[in-house]
Scaffold this motif. Structure first.
Motif, PDB file in Angstrom:
ATOM      1  N   GLU A  13      13.008  -3.791   5.547  1.00  0.00           N
ATOM      2  CA  GLU A  13      12.431  -5.061   5.981  1.00  0.00           C
ATOM      3  C   GLU A  13      11.159  -5.391   5.188  1.00  0.00           C
ATOM      4  N   LEU A  14      10.370  -4.387   4.883  1.00  0.00           N
ATOM      5  CA  LEU A  14       9.195  -4.618   4.051  1.00  0.00           C
ATOM      6  C   LEU A  14       9.609  -5.119   2.669  1.00  0.00           C
ATOM      7  N   ASN A  15      10.657  -4.524   2.107  1.00  0.00           N
ATOM      8  CA  ASN A  15      11.130  -4.958   0.793  1.00  0.00           C
ATOM      9  C   ASN A  15      11.709  -6.364   0.838  1.00  0.00           C
ATOM     10  N   SER A  16      12.360  -6.696   1.933  1.00  0.00           N
ATOM     11  CA  SER A  16      13.010  -7.996   2.047  1.00  0.00           C
ATOM     12  C   SER A  16      12.021  -9.130   2.293  1.00  0.00           C
ATOM     13  N   ASP A  17      11.033  -8.900   3.157  1.00  0.00           N
ATOM     14  CA  ASP A  17      10.184  -9.993   3.638  1.00  0.00           C
ATOM     15  C   ASP A  17       8.738  -9.971   3.150  1.00  0.00           C
ATOM     16  N   PHE A  18       8.320  -8.890   2.474  1.00  0.00           N
ATOM     17  CA  PHE A  18       6.899  -8.785   2.129  1.00  0.00           C
ATOM     18  C   PHE A  18       6.623  -8.575   0.641  1.00  0.00           C
ATOM     19  N   THR A  19       7.603  -8.186  -0.146  1.00  0.00           N
ATOM     20  CA  THR A  19       7.346  -7.991  -1.574  1.00  0.00           C
ATOM     21  C   THR A  19       7.211  -9.338  -2.273  1.00  0.00           C
ATOM     22  N   GLY A  20       6.460  -9.336  -3.370  1.00  0.00           N
ATOM     23  CA  GLY A  20       6.317 -10.554  -4.174  1.00  0.00           C
ATOM     24  C   GLY A  20       5.451 -11.621  -3.547  1.00  0.00           C
ATOM     25  N   GLN A  21       4.658 -11.276  -2.544  1.00  0.00           N
ATOM     26  CA  GLN A  21       3.800 -12.260  -1.871  1.00  0.00           C
ATOM     27  C   GLN A  21       2.372 -11.730  -1.804  1.00  0.00           C
ATOM     28  N   ASP A  22       1.416 -12.645  -1.915  1.00  0.00           N
ATOM     29  CA  ASP A  22       0.023 -12.260  -1.695  1.00  0.00           C
ATOM     30  C   ASP A  22      -0.178 -12.034  -0.205  1.00  0.00           C
ATOM     31  N   LEU A  23      -0.676 -10.869   0.141  1.00  0.00           N
ATOM     32  CA  LEU A  23      -0.715 -10.455   1.539  1.00  0.00           C
ATOM     33  C   LEU A  23      -2.143 -10.304   2.050  1.00  0.00           C
ATOM     34  N   THR A  24      -2.300 -10.562   3.332  1.00  0.00           N
ATOM     35  CA  THR A  24      -3.557 -10.287   4.008  1.00  0.00           C
ATOM     36  C   THR A  24      -3.426  -8.926   4.672  1.00  0.00           C
ATOM     37  N   VAL A  25      -4.262  -7.998   4.266  1.00  0.00           N
ATOM     38  CA  VAL A  25      -4.190  -6.631   4.774  1.00  0.00           C
ATOM     39  C   VAL A  25      -5.493  -6.307   5.493  1.00  0.00           C
ATOM     40  N   THR A  26      -5.389  -5.932   6.754  1.00  0.00           N
ATOM     41  CA  THR A  26      -6.568  -5.641   7.567  1.00  0.00           C
ATOM     42  C   THR A  26      -6.312  -4.422   8.438  1.00  0.00           C
ATOM     43  N   SER A  27      -7.371  -3.982   9.091  1.00  0.00           N
ATOM     44  CA  SER A  27      -7.277  -2.898  10.067  1.00  0.00           C
ATOM     45  C   SER A  27      -8.055  -3.321  11.305  1.00  0.00           C
ATOM     46  N   PRO A  28      -7.432  -4.112  12.189  1.00  0.00           N
ATOM     47  CA  PRO A  28      -8.146  -4.597  13.374  1.00  0.00           C
ATOM     48  C   PRO A  28      -8.799  -3.482  14.187  1.00  0.00           C
ATOM     49  N   GLN A  29      -8.171  -2.329  14.232  1.00  0.00           N
ATOM     50  CA  GLN A  29      -8.727  -1.191  14.951  1.00  0.00           C
ATOM     51  C   GLN A  29      -9.952  -0.636  14.239  1.00  0.00           C
ATOM     52  N   GLY A  30      -9.979  -0.783  12.904  1.00  0.00           N
ATOM     53  CA  GLY A  30     -11.123  -0.336  12.125  1.00  0.00           C
ATOM     54  C   GLY A  30     -10.977   1.018  11.462  1.00  0.00           C
ATOM     55  N   ARG A  31      -9.979   1.814  11.849  1.00  0.00           N
ATOM     56  CA  ARG A  31      -9.859   3.180  11.334  1.00  0.00           C
ATOM     57  C   ARG A  31      -9.288   3.234   9.918  1.00  0.00           C
ATOM     58  N   PHE A  32      -8.775   2.106   9.428  1.00  0.00           N
ATOM     59  CA  PHE A  32      -8.221   2.045   8.073  1.00  0.00           C
ATOM     60  C   PHE A  32      -8.872   0.895   7.301  1.00  0.00           C
ATOM     61  N   ALA A  33     -10.060   0.519   7.720  1.00  0.00           N
ATOM     62  CA  ALA A  33     -10.697  -0.702   7.212  1.00  0.00           C
ATOM     63  C   ALA A  33     -11.020  -0.636   5.718  1.00  0.00           C
ATOM     64  N   ALA A  34     -11.593   0.451   5.245  1.00  0.00           N
ATOM     65  CA  ALA A  34     -11.964   0.558   3.836  1.00  0.00           C
ATOM     66  C   ALA A  34     -10.730   0.499   2.946  1.00  0.00           C
ATOM     67  N   GLU A  35      -9.684   1.202   3.348  1.00  0.00           N
ATOM     68  CA  GLU A  35      -8.447   1.201   2.571  1.00  0.00           C
ATOM     69  C   GLU A  35      -7.782  -0.170   2.594  1.00  0.00           C
ATOM     70  N   ALA A  36      -7.780  -0.813   3.765  1.00  0.00           N
ATOM     71  CA  ALA A  36      -7.182  -2.145   3.885  1.00  0.00           C
ATOM     72  C   ALA A  36      -7.892  -3.143   2.989  1.00  0.00           C
ATOM     73  N   ALA A  37      -9.216  -3.018   2.858  1.00  0.00           N
ATOM     74  CA  ALA A  37      -9.984  -3.937   2.017  1.00  0.00           C
ATOM     75  C   ALA A  37      -9.557  -3.840   0.555  1.00  0.00           C
ATOM     76  N   LEU A  38      -9.195  -2.620   0.107  1.00  0.00           N
ATOM     77  CA  LEU A  38      -8.707  -2.449  -1.264  1.00  0.00           C
ATOM     78  C   LEU A  38      -7.380  -3.164  -1.481  1.00  0.00           C
TER      79      LEU A  38
END
Length: 270
Positions: A13-38
């Motif tokens: 599903e990730l390959n079908s619906d998310f590849t080839g698109q500019d994505l917004t990546v976040t960590s609302p919980q905050g535990r992956f925030a630094a990595e999500a920002a990259l």
């Protein structure tokens, strides 16, 4: 814990619906925030599953560019409308219409190619993958004194196979879960692998585990459909004390490898 077919469906599903698109990546919980920002604003190049491991490769020029996810016992990755934000979301990948929301994983890490390759090297053979080689398993099973019920749960041998597929495949083939690996015939080894390949492919296609043959479906037997959180029609899993569909013997339950094992003592006599 989700079995391998679930992880392969997520990758598809990730390959079908998310590849080839500019994505917004976040960590609302905050535990992956630094990595999500990259990763924010970048694209997914490819997602793939190896057993119960999910790798999401982003097209960023950074050594650590692969999100490595293991859902563990309670984790989930759900595809939900972008406006639907709830719970403790460790990682959120949003394409503008749909968000892949990761909650409660055993781990979510940003890793390098080398780190991903090291994980894959330790994984066993995945019956869903076209590049799986059961011949790598054959000598290891043939010299093992461990029970086949134990060996099937070893992710360094059978990647992606979990408690349900273990119980169901052994029942379908009439093999006792207590049979040592070194007492399996070549034909039995081949049958186990072939059955796993077939059943797990059905799991990817349907999104649930169905293991009963046509003649044992609720319609064919005139019985009520199974009602269980896991869904799907099965022979022995979570049917302790209920009659076997083939012989009528009550299904037995016992803990093996820290998980509840189900089998029919008549159809799977040792």
């Amino acid at each position: 814990m989700p079995e391998g077919h679930v992880i392969h469906r997520l990758a598809a599903e990730l390959n079908s619906d998310f590849t080839g698109q500019d994505l917004t990546v976040t960590s609302p919980q905050g535990r992956f925030a630094a990595e999500a920002a990259l990763l924010d604003g970048h694209r997914i190049a490819h997602a793939e599953a190896v057993g119960k491991h999910l790798f999401v490769d982003f097209d960023i020029d950074h050594p650590e560019h692969i999100v490595y996810i293991h859902l563990g016992l309670i984790g989930s990755l759900r595809f939900e409308p972008s406006e639907d934000v709830w719970g403790q979301i460790r990682l959120r990948i949003d394409n503008g219409a749909t968000a892949a929301n990761l909650r409660g994983p055993q781990w979510c890490r940003l890793v390098t190619d080398a780190e991903r390759d090291a994980v894959v090297a330790k994984a066993g053979e995945d019956p869903i993958r076209a590049d799986a080689d059961p011949e790598q398993l054959r000598p290891r099973i043939a010299r093992s004194r461990r029970s086949i019920g134990s060996l099937l749960m070893d992710q360094k041998l059978y990647a992606g196979v979990g408690n349900i597929y273990r119980a169901e495949t052994l029942f379908r083939l009439g093999i006792s879960p207590f049979r040592p690996g070194n007492q399996l015939t070549d034909a039995e080894f081949d049958s186990i692998w072939a059955d796993l390949v077939g059943l797990m492919a059905i799991g990817v296609e349907r999104g649930r585990i169905d293991t009963v043959r046509d003649e044992h479906t609720p319609e064919a037997m005139g019985r009520a459909p199974r009602k269980d959180d896991h869904g799907g029609e099965v022979y022995v899993y979570r049917r302790a004390g209920q009659p076997c569909y083939l012989c009528g013997t009550p299904i037995t339950e016992q803990v093996m490898e820290g998980r509840n094992l189900f089998w029919c003592p008549t159809c799977q006599a040792d």
